[in-house]
Design a protein around this motif. Structure first.
Motif, PDB file in Angstrom:
ATOM      1  N   GLU A 123       0.843  -1.191   0.000  1.00  0.00           N
ATOM      2  CA  GLU A 123       0.000   0.000   0.000  1.00  0.00           C
ATOM      3  C   GLU A 123       0.881   1.245   0.000  1.00  0.00           C
ATOM      4  O   GLU A 123       1.971   1.236   0.598  1.00  0.00           O
ATOM      5  N   PRO A 124       0.494   2.311  -0.662  1.00  0.00           N
ATOM      6  CA  PRO A 124      -0.762   2.479  -1.412  1.00  0.00           C
ATOM      7  C   PRO A 124      -0.728   1.830  -2.794  1.00  0.00           C
ATOM      8  O   PRO A 124      -1.747   1.650  -3.436  1.00  0.00           O
ATOM      9  N   THR A 125       0.470   1.482  -3.288  1.00  0.00           N
ATOM     10  CA  THR A 125       0.614   0.846  -4.598  1.00  0.00           C
ATOM     11  C   THR A 125       1.459  -0.404  -4.448  1.00  0.00           C
ATOM     12  O   THR A 125       2.487  -0.383  -3.766  1.00  0.00           O
ATOM     13  N   LEU A 126       1.024  -1.486  -5.075  1.00  0.00           N
ATOM     14  CA  LEU A 126       1.780  -2.736  -5.016  1.00  0.00           C
ATOM     15  C   LEU A 126       3.016  -2.613  -5.898  1.00  0.00           C
ATOM     16  O   LEU A 126       2.921  -2.395  -7.106  1.00  0.00           O
ATOM     17  N   ARG A 127       4.190  -2.754  -5.286  1.00  0.00           N
ATOM     18  CA  ARG A 127       5.438  -2.653  -6.032  1.00  0.00           C
ATOM     19  C   ARG A 127       6.579  -3.230  -5.209  1.00  0.00           C
ATOM     20  O   ARG A 127       6.467  -3.379  -3.987  1.00  0.00           O
ATOM     21  N   ILE A 128       7.674  -3.564  -5.856  1.00  0.00           N
ATOM     22  CA  ILE A 128       8.867  -4.017  -5.152  1.00  0.00           C
ATOM     23  C   ILE A 128       9.608  -2.790  -4.645  1.00  0.00           C
ATOM     24  O   ILE A 128       9.952  -1.894  -5.414  1.00  0.00           O
ATOM     25  N   ALA A 129       9.846  -2.776  -3.341  1.00  0.00           N
ATOM     26  CA  ALA A 129      10.560  -1.649  -2.739  1.00  0.00           C
ATOM     27  C   ALA A 129      12.057  -1.906  -2.679  1.00  0.00           C
ATOM     28  O   ALA A 129      12.853  -0.965  -2.613  1.00  0.00           O
ATOM     29  N   GLY A 149       7.472   8.218  -7.712  1.00  0.00           N
ATOM     30  CA  GLY A 149       6.630   8.645  -8.816  1.00  0.00           C
ATOM     31  C   GLY A 149       6.853   7.861 -10.094  1.00  0.00           C
ATOM     32  O   GLY A 149       6.085   7.996 -11.049  1.00  0.00           O
ATOM     33  N   ARG A 150       7.903   7.057 -10.151  1.00  0.00           N
ATOM     34  CA  ARG A 150       8.198   6.262 -11.337  1.00  0.00           C
ATOM     35  C   ARG A 150       7.954   4.784 -11.070  1.00  0.00           C
ATOM     36  O   ARG A 150       8.208   4.300  -9.979  1.00  0.00           O
ATOM     37  N   VAL A 165      30.480  -1.797 -10.674  1.00  0.00           N
ATOM     38  CA  VAL A 165      29.036  -2.039 -10.585  1.00  0.00           C
ATOM     39  C   VAL A 165      28.357  -1.452 -11.817  1.00  0.00           C
ATOM     40  O   VAL A 165      28.723  -0.368 -12.282  1.00  0.00           O
ATOM     41  N   THR A 166      27.378  -2.168 -12.336  1.00  0.00           N
ATOM     42  CA  THR A 166      26.552  -1.667 -13.434  1.00  0.00           C
ATOM     43  C   THR A 166      25.190  -1.263 -12.879  1.00  0.00           C
ATOM     44  O   THR A 166      24.606  -2.000 -12.076  1.00  0.00           O
ATOM     45  N   ARG A 167      24.672  -0.122 -13.304  1.00  0.00           N
ATOM     46  CA  ARG A 167      23.379   0.369 -12.819  1.00  0.00           C
ATOM     47  C   ARG A 167      22.412   0.542 -13.991  1.00  0.00           C
ATOM     48  O   ARG A 167      22.808   0.948 -15.084  1.00  0.00           O
ATOM     49  N   ALA A 168      21.137   0.215 -13.707  1.00  0.00           N
ATOM     50  CA  ALA A 168      20.111   0.364 -14.736  1.00  0.00           C
ATOM     51  C   ALA A 168      18.744   0.297 -14.074  1.00  0.00           C
ATOM     52  O   ALA A 168      18.588  -0.324 -13.012  1.00  0.00           O
ATOM     53  N   PRO A 169      17.717   0.914 -14.665  1.00  0.00           N
ATOM     54  CA  PRO A 169      16.362   0.798 -14.125  1.00  0.00           C
ATOM     55  C   PRO A 169      15.752  -0.539 -14.515  1.00  0.00           C
ATOM     56  O   PRO A 169      16.006  -1.079 -15.593  1.00  0.00           O
ATOM     57  N   LEU A 170      14.909  -1.089 -13.613  1.00  0.00           N
ATOM     58  CA  LEU A 170      14.173  -2.325 -13.872  1.00  0.00           C
ATOM     59  C   LEU A 170      12.715  -2.116 -13.459  1.00  0.00           C
ATOM     60  O   LEU A 170      12.417  -1.248 -12.624  1.00  0.00           O
ATOM     61  N   PRO A 171      11.788  -2.884 -14.004  1.00  0.00           N
ATOM     62  CA  PRO A 171      10.379  -2.750 -13.605  1.00  0.00           C
ATOM     63  C   PRO A 171      10.199  -3.001 -12.115  1.00  0.00           C
ATOM     64  O   PRO A 171      10.906  -3.829 -11.516  1.00  0.00           O
ATOM     65  N   ASP A 172       9.249  -2.300 -11.508  1.00  0.00           N
ATOM     66  CA  ASP A 172       9.031  -2.451 -10.065  1.00  0.00           C
ATOM     67  C   ASP A 172       7.971  -3.496  -9.734  1.00  0.00           C
ATOM     68  O   ASP A 172       7.566  -3.624  -8.581  1.00  0.00           O
ATOM     69  N   ASP A 173       7.506  -4.239 -10.760  1.00  0.00           N
ATOM     70  CA  ASP A 173       6.483  -5.244 -10.493  1.00  0.00           C
ATOM     71  C   ASP A 173       6.936  -6.662 -10.840  1.00  0.00           C
ATOM     72  O   ASP A 173       6.128  -7.584 -10.885  1.00  0.00           O
ATOM     73  N   ARG A 174       8.244  -6.831 -11.074  1.00  0.00           N
ATOM     74  CA  ARG A 174       8.776  -8.154 -11.395  1.00  0.00           C
ATOM     75  C   ARG A 174      10.052  -8.413 -10.601  1.00  0.00           C
ATOM     76  O   ARG A 174      10.757  -7.479 -10.219  1.00  0.00           O
ATOM     77  N   LEU A 175      10.337  -9.691 -10.392  1.00  0.00           N
ATOM     78  CA  LEU A 175      11.550 -10.073  -9.673  1.00  0.00           C
ATOM     79  C   LEU A 175      12.756  -9.757 -10.547  1.00  0.00           C
ATOM     80  O   LEU A 175      12.917 -10.305 -11.641  1.00  0.00           O
ATOM     81  N   GLY A 176      13.615  -8.872 -10.062  1.00  0.00           N
ATOM     82  CA  GLY A 176      14.785  -8.491 -10.831  1.00  0.00           C
ATOM     83  C   GLY A 176      15.727  -9.651 -11.091  1.00  0.00           C
ATOM     84  O   GLY A 176      16.342  -9.730 -12.161  1.00  0.00           O
ATOM     85  N   THR A 177      15.859 -10.548 -10.123  1.00  0.00           N
ATOM     86  CA  THR A 177      16.744 -11.706 -10.291  1.00  0.00           C
ATOM     87  C   THR A 177      16.366 -12.523 -11.516  1.00  0.00           C
ATOM     88  O   THR A 177      17.233 -13.035 -12.226  1.00  0.00           O
ATOM     89  N   ALA A 178      15.062 -12.644 -11.774  1.00  0.00           N
ATOM     90  CA  ALA A 178      14.610 -13.413 -12.934  1.00  0.00           C
ATOM     91  C   ALA A 178      14.901 -12.705 -14.252  1.00  0.00           C
ATOM     92  O   ALA A 178      14.899 -13.342 -15.307  1.00  0.00           O
TER      93      ALA A 178
END
Length: 393
Positions: A123-129, A149-150, A165-178
């Motif tokens: 809550e308030p939005t389902l996402r991986i923190a 906000g993103r 280290v390499t950095r990049a954005p990933l979706p917040d609704d999926r397991l990053g490891t996968a």
């Protein structure tokens, strides 16, 4: 190890650490997940969770199944259709009105133990923190929610060398490891270490079959299909048609189990395919001079027993699941999740299922994680190879 089961003195002492040939989950961790606080549960070849109603048995299996779904590519919404139900009761939101839960696991295998930890905002939005993949105390991959906000998280994974280290954005609704096998090139030692750890975790998570047989759906004739058993086992008759022709040895073992778990004499398990092959009906062959008994006439406990026995005696090729295609099935260990394993079963049927579980799991190809009642738990406590986790308060 701050294990909830260990604190209560209800689980057997952990065996000496050993390297697993096939990737398997050896520990499940739940923090602020339902009624579980900072709990770590050791997972062995046969692990049974026992305790009174409301003790959190189903929550443990739900967490395991959710991790498995995420490892197979499911979204958070698919893995947690009712995320609010996983938030601890009376949990106080923070200043941004956020509430959530944490879960994780340890996967052992050829690469050694690898930890996966996940923080989920419900809550308030389902996402991986936040997500973390680590080994031997070294963080190989991590994500963090930098901008609420993103709909993305900032990810960083080990590269090694001058870059580090390499950095990049990933979706917040999926397991990053996968997602790592699609994002990491594997051109450096550090990247290869990340990929090896991630792939081991993915293989273990994808090798899971959640099973809860529904007797009412198993009674009617079913159309012929691929013969892959569904989670509710509604197409049991079609699967028996397949195993009778393709898996003669396992089909015979199932018929032998049916002699213990079903009332009356059982000579064999058979199927009837009417002319035209529209539908399949499974029957118990009662022997010479005796009419066969259709599955529709069996009791609910008998049907659940047959379905669960079939699951324990078979493998991924006969189950409706999608194991990791990168490895041969012989290099993967199937984990069966069964919430209410002994529901509707009598003592004789439960005893036979335990025997089959220990027989199959002892070979290393199958593992069982189940929630059971006290009767089954008491019987299992005296069996070598079975571990009972008592969730009684």
């Amino acid at each position: 190890m701050p294990a909830q089961a260990t604190r209560r003195g209800s689980a057997r002492p952990a065996a000496p650490a050993q390297r697993h040939v096939r990737p398997v989950i050896t520990e499940l961790r739940l923090s602020a997940f339902g009624r579980h606080r900072g709990a770590a549960f050791p997972i062995g070849p046969v692990t049974l969770f026992a305790g009174p109603s409301g003790s959190g048995k189903s929550q443990v299996l739900a967490a395991y199944e959710a991790l498995a779904g995420l490892g197979a590519g499911a979204t958070l919404e698919e893995a947690f259709p009712d995320p609010a139900a996983r938030i601890p009761e009376r949990a106080v939101p923070d200043a941004q009105r956020r509430r959530g839960f944490r879960l994780g696991c340890t996967v052992d295998g050829p690469a050694g133990p690898v930890r996966l930890d996940l923080a989920v905002q419900a809550e308030p939005t389902l996402r991986i923190a936040g997500e973390r993949l680590s080994q031997d105390g070294q963080i190989l991959f991590a994500t963090a929610l930098r901008d609420p906000g993103r709909r993305s998280v900032q990810a960083a994974w080990l590269t090694g060398g001058a870059v580090g280290v390499t950095r990049a954005p990933l979706p917040d609704d999926r397991l990053g490891t996968a997602l790592l096998p699609l994002r990491v090139a594997g051109s450096t030692t550090g990247q290869r270490k990340v990929l090896t750890a991630a792939e081991q975790v993915i293989v273990a998570l994808r090798s899971v079959f959640a099973c809860d047989p529904s007797p009412d759906r198993m009674r009617a004739p079913v159309p012929q299909g691929e013969g892959r058993l569904l989670g509710d086992c509604a197409n049991l008759a079609d699967v028996l048609r397949r195993t009778r022709h393709e898996c003669g040895t396992r089909h015979a073992l199932l018929a032998e189990a049916a002699r213990t778990g079903c009332a009356g004499p059982v000579a064999a398990l058979d199927v009837r395919v009417p002319e035209g092959g529209a539908a399949v009906t499974a029957v118990l062959d009662r022997g010479p001079g005796r009419p066969a008994t259709e599955l529709a006439r069996l009791g609910a406990g008998e049907l659940r027993f047959l379905a669960l026995a079939l699951v324990l005696l078979t493998g991924p090729g006969v189950l409706d699941m999608d194991p990791a295609a990168e490895l041969l099935s012989a290099q993967q260990a199937l984990t069966v999740l069964a919430d209410g394993l002994d529901r509707g079963l009598d003592g004789r049927q439960c005893g036979e299922l335990l025997r089959l579980a220990l027989l199959s799991c002892g070979r290393g190809h199958v593992r069982l994680v189940a929630a059971v009642g006290e009767g089954t738990a008491s019987a299992a406590r005296g069996l070598e190879g079975a571990s009972v986790v008592d969730l009684s308060s």
